[in-house]
Motif scaffolding. Structure first.
Motif, PDB file in Angstrom:
ATOM      1  N   SER A   1      14.856 -21.568  17.806  1.00  0.00           N
ATOM      2  CA  SER A   1      16.106 -21.616  18.720  1.00  0.00           C
ATOM      3  C   SER A   1      15.659 -20.665  19.988  1.00  0.00           C
ATOM      4  O   SER A   1      16.260 -20.730  20.958  1.00  0.00           O
ATOM      5  CB  SER A   1      16.914 -20.463  17.884  1.00  0.00           C
ATOM      6  N   GLN A   2      14.443 -19.729  19.745  1.00  0.00           N
ATOM      7  CA  GLN A   2      13.904 -18.794  20.985  1.00  0.00           C
ATOM      8  C   GLN A   2      13.611 -19.999  22.114  1.00  0.00           C
ATOM      9  O   GLN A   2      13.632 -19.571  23.193  1.00  0.00           O
ATOM     10  CB  GLN A   2      12.804 -17.890  20.488  1.00  0.00           C
TER      11      GLN A   2
ATOM     12  N   ILE B   1      16.473 -21.635  23.761  1.00  0.00           N
ATOM     13  CA  ILE B   1      17.203 -20.773  24.657  1.00  0.00           C
ATOM     14  C   ILE B   1      16.409 -20.447  25.931  1.00  0.00           C
ATOM     15  O   ILE B   1      17.019 -20.351  27.015  1.00  0.00           O
ATOM     16  CB  ILE B   1      17.688 -19.531  23.786  1.00  0.00           C
TER      17      ILE B   1
ATOM     18  N   VAL C   1      17.314 -21.481  29.709  1.00  0.00           N
ATOM     19  CA  VAL C   1      17.718 -20.322  30.712  1.00  0.00           C
ATOM     20  C   VAL C   1      16.910 -20.893  31.986  1.00  0.00           C
ATOM     21  O   VAL C   1      16.868 -20.619  33.080  1.00  0.00           O
ATOM     22  CB  VAL C   1      17.117 -19.215  30.085  1.00  0.00           C
TER      23      VAL C   1
END
Length: 86
Positions: free
Chosen positions: A39-40, A43, A47
């Motif tokens: 998930s990091q 994301i 971004v």
């Protein structure tokens, strides 16, 4: 006149392709080495893509911020605006 693949008008595209090839495996290695969760990485990728799209559209293509430039020029003077744009 030779038609080489590294013509100057396509040089930016070649740079982008090389950077992509070098940086593409990095998120996978981060997950594999347990430095980040999936998930990091997802994301962070989103971004990065959004910020690069804003940078490209705003500064390279000049599609974003035309109204902002007019407002800045009106309140700060055209000399500052010309200096900022180069």
């Amino acid at each position: 006149y030779l038609s080489l693949p590294f013509q100057e008008k396509y040089l930016q595209h070649w740079y982008a392709l090389v950077y992509f090839a070098l940086l593409f495996p990095v998120p996978f290695s981060r997950v594999y080495l347990h430095d980040h969760y999936r998930s990091q990485v997802l994301i962070g990728s989103v971004v990065g893509m959004v910020s690069s799209l804003v940078w490209y559209l705003g500064f390279v293509r000049g599609c974003i911020g035309i109204g902002l430039w007019r407002r800045v020029g009106a309140c700060c003077g055209e000399k500052w605006l010309v200096w900022w744009r180069g």
